[in-house]
Scaffold this motif. Structure first.
Motif, PDB file in Angstrom:
ATOM      1  N   GLN B  80       4.770  -0.125  -4.553  1.00  0.00           N
ATOM      2  CA  GLN B  80       3.578   0.628  -4.122  1.00  0.00           C
ATOM      3  C   GLN B  80       2.388   0.342  -5.046  1.00  0.00           C
ATOM      4  OE1 GLN B  80       4.506   4.769  -3.563  1.00  0.00           O
ATOM      5  NE2 GLN B  80       2.567   5.209  -2.542  1.00  0.00           N
ATOM      6  N   LEU B  89      -0.623  -4.202  -0.038  1.00  0.00           N
ATOM      7  CA  LEU B  89      -0.693  -3.659   1.322  1.00  0.00           C
ATOM      8  C   LEU B  89       0.189  -4.425   2.299  1.00  0.00           C
ATOM      9  CD1 LEU B  89      -4.421  -2.673   1.927  1.00  0.00           C
ATOM     10  CD2 LEU B  89      -2.406  -1.222   2.274  1.00  0.00           C
ATOM     11  N   SER B  93       2.923  -2.151   4.022  1.00  0.00           N
ATOM     12  CA  SER B  93       2.790  -1.869   5.456  1.00  0.00           C
ATOM     13  C   SER B  93       3.996  -2.420   6.210  1.00  0.00           C
ATOM     14  CB  SER B  93       1.517  -2.507   6.020  1.00  0.00           C
ATOM     15  OG  SER B  93       0.421  -2.167   5.222  1.00  0.00           O
ATOM     16  N   LYS B  96       7.014  -0.117   5.574  1.00  0.00           N
ATOM     17  CA  LYS B  96       6.810   1.124   6.317  1.00  0.00           C
ATOM     18  C   LYS B  96       7.237   0.926   7.768  1.00  0.00           C
ATOM     19  CE  LYS B  96       2.691   3.493   4.812  1.00  0.00           C
ATOM     20  NZ  LYS B  96       1.244   3.706   4.988  1.00  0.00           N
ATOM     21  N   ALA B  97       6.716  -0.142   8.376  1.00  0.00           N
ATOM     22  CA  ALA B  97       6.965  -0.396   9.799  1.00  0.00           C
ATOM     23  C   ALA B  97       8.431  -0.764  10.042  1.00  0.00           C
ATOM     24  CB  ALA B  97       6.047  -1.520  10.286  1.00  0.00           C
ATOM     25  N   LEU B 320       4.543   8.391   5.836  1.00  0.00           N
ATOM     26  CA  LEU B 320       3.767   7.337   6.491  1.00  0.00           C
ATOM     27  C   LEU B 320       2.333   7.302   5.979  1.00  0.00           C
ATOM     28  CD1 LEU B 320       4.874   7.247  10.232  1.00  0.00           C
ATOM     29  CD2 LEU B 320       5.067   5.429   8.528  1.00  0.00           C
ATOM     30  N   ASP B 323      -0.102   5.537   0.349  1.00  0.00           N
ATOM     31  CA  ASP B 323      -0.939   4.344   0.190  1.00  0.00           C
ATOM     32  C   ASP B 323      -0.602   3.637  -1.128  1.00  0.00           C
ATOM     33  OD1 ASP B 323      -2.838   2.475   0.788  1.00  0.00           O
ATOM     34  OD2 ASP B 323      -4.557   3.831   0.635  1.00  0.00           O
TER      35      ASP B 323
END
Lengths: 163, 331
Positions: B80, B89, B93, B96-97, B320, B323
């Motif tokens: 992170q 990112l 990302s 996460k997905a 979700l 960041d």
């Protein structure tokens, strides 16, 4: 009011304190272009700038040469940028500079000579000269067009500090 | 519990599958060194673009080499921060997905915590507490490690990271990038005692390498007609100064905390001279040293999976809305 002020600092601590005094008086997003040889105290001045911009002291302001850009939270976001290892920047988007220069924070740029000419018209110029082996003096010249509070302050410094 | 780890904080796209935080089923690292070579260091936007290209094939390869199917994975761990936001990112990302689509638990992991977990991927890992030095291109910090999620920052660099000093000096000497390996190799032919560079000894457990870099620069400036012939001696003298300070502070930290175990992690831990120096100094006072294999010193995803395993086991989950972050306050 002079738009250019020259002064002498007598120790790294004094250079840092000058940076802090400047940071406290920066009241709008700005670009600070720092010129000076390796070891002249550019990062030292940025550490002060961070203090003046109220970056929390838990953040160590360390060299951004590796990452090119370090970002810190403060009164304005502080972008600390070091272009030393680049020979020249053709595409500012490539190094993520566009984000730092979009005008929401204070961008402190070391080695700004790597940037294309005329990229940043309005900036606070800081030129540091001295002998890397002798920490007892640095000549620091600051030039800015806007930033009235900052220039008021610098103009008001004593004859002793100004040269 | 089999964790898929993902790491894209800087210039390596990495994925790994690790069982129970200690057994590596696969670890794939796709390096971007060649892309950044002409710039003498990482170029953030180029790094992000390359991560975008590589993330899918690297994860697929890690799964294939592990001999597992996506359905066999029990959770996902991803870096992170800290690191380059645009680079982070991509992996964050993706993770996460990937996890959300499979309704798997997932968690964001601190990159530095990941590096410290690299010692748990080796046989006979250290029991808590121990003292760890993390030295890499972007970081140089000492931690008192009290548990998998409890790492107390004892000190760190006030200016340049140790690995960064290697890169900068390599650039000054015209040796190329990345500097660590090149300086280490060049120093083998040099005399570490012939040119003595200053050792900055800050109070407590903080470091400073900026003055050392300046001293090397000054040496080159003062000996314009001679330095080209003494490059191995300069490299060896410089390396010795870095190694001395890192060794001293690490041993002092172990002594301060009365720890009889210490760990050396991060890209600079691959430096042969540093491994030797720390090993010898620790042996003299009866302290055990844990240094991961060279393949685990640089950025990799196995260490992220290992750290993530302990977070997930403790019930931690990321949301979700989470960041990435560029810099973190010291802890």
């Amino acid at each position: 009011m002079a738009t250019r002020v020259g002064l002498i600092t007598r120790s790294p601590e004094a250079t840092r304190a000058l940076g802090a005094a400047m940071g406290r008086r920066i009241d709008s997003p700005a670009v600070v272009a720092l010129t000076g040889d390796l070891g002249s105290g550019k990062t030292c001045l940025v550490q002060g700038l961070a203090e003046g911009l109220e970056v929390p002291p838990e953040f160590y302001i360390t060299s951004p040469s590796y990452t090119l850009i370090n970002e810190y939270p403060g009164r304005f976001p502080l972008y600390h940028i070091d272009l030393y290892r680049l020979d020249g920047v053709d595409d500012t988007a490539d190094i993520g500079l566009d984000d730092a220069l979009r005008g929401d924070g204070v961008a402190a740029i070391e080695w700004p000579d790597r940037l294309p000419d005329g990229l940043i018209a309005d900036r606070i110029e800081v030129r540091i000269s001295g002998d890397a082996g002798d920490e007892t003096w640095r000549r620091i010249e600051i030039t800015a067009q806007g930033q009235v509070r900052l220039m008021d302050y610098l103009n008001g410094l004593s004859e002793e500090e100004r040269r | 519990m089999k964790i898929l780890g993902i790491e894209t904080s800087c210039d390596e796209t990495a994925a790994a599958v690790v069982a129970d935080g200690e057994r590596i089923r696969s670890s794939v690292v796709s390096s971007q060194t060649d892309i950044h070579h002409p710039y003498g260091g990482v170029v953030p936007e180029l790094a992000s673009r390359k991560h975008l290209e590589m993330i899918v094939p690297v994860v697929a390869e890690a799964l294939e080499r592990s001999g597992l199917e996506p359905a066999d994975i029990d959770g996902v761990a991803v870096t992170q921060g800290p690191g380059l936001v645009g680079a982070l990112l991509v992996g964050f990302s993706f993770a996460k997905a990937w996890a959300s689509a499979r309704k798997l638990p997932w968690v964001g992991v601190d990159h530095l915590e990941g590096h410290i977990h690299s010692v748990f991927l080796e046989p006979d890992p250290p029991p808590f507490p121990f003292v760890a030095l993390l030295a890499s291109g972007g970081h140089t910090s000492l931690y008192h490690v009290e548990g998998h999620d409890r790492m107390i920052h004892m000190g760190g660099t006030r200016d340049d990271a140790a690995g960064e000093a290697f890169d900068k000096v390599a650039k000054m000497l015209g040796l190329g990038y990345p500097g660590g390996a090149i300086i280490g190799k060049t120093a083998l032919e040099g005399d570490p005692d012939r040119i003595r560079f200053p050792r900055a000894r800050l109070p407590g457990f903080d470091f400073s390498f900026s003055g050392l870099k300046t001293a090397v620069n000054r040496h080159l400036r003062d000996h314009p007609d001679r330095w080209a012939e003494e490059i191995p001696d300069i490299a060896a003298g410089f390396q010795e100064a870095v190694v001395d300070v890192l060794t001293e502070k690490l041993l002092a930290a172990a002594s301060e905390k009365s720890c009889d175990r210490l760990a050396l992690v991060g890209g600079v831990a691959a430096n042969a001279r540093l491994r030797e120096s720390v090993g010898r100094a620790a042996a003299e006072i009866g302290v055990a040293v844990h240094i991961p294999a060279i393949s685990l010193c640089g950025d990799n995803a196995a260490m992220i999976a290992a750290a993530g395993f302990h977070r997930l086991s403790a019930g931690q989950r990321s949301s979700l809305a989470a960041d990435v972050y560029s810099r973190a306050p010291i802890r």
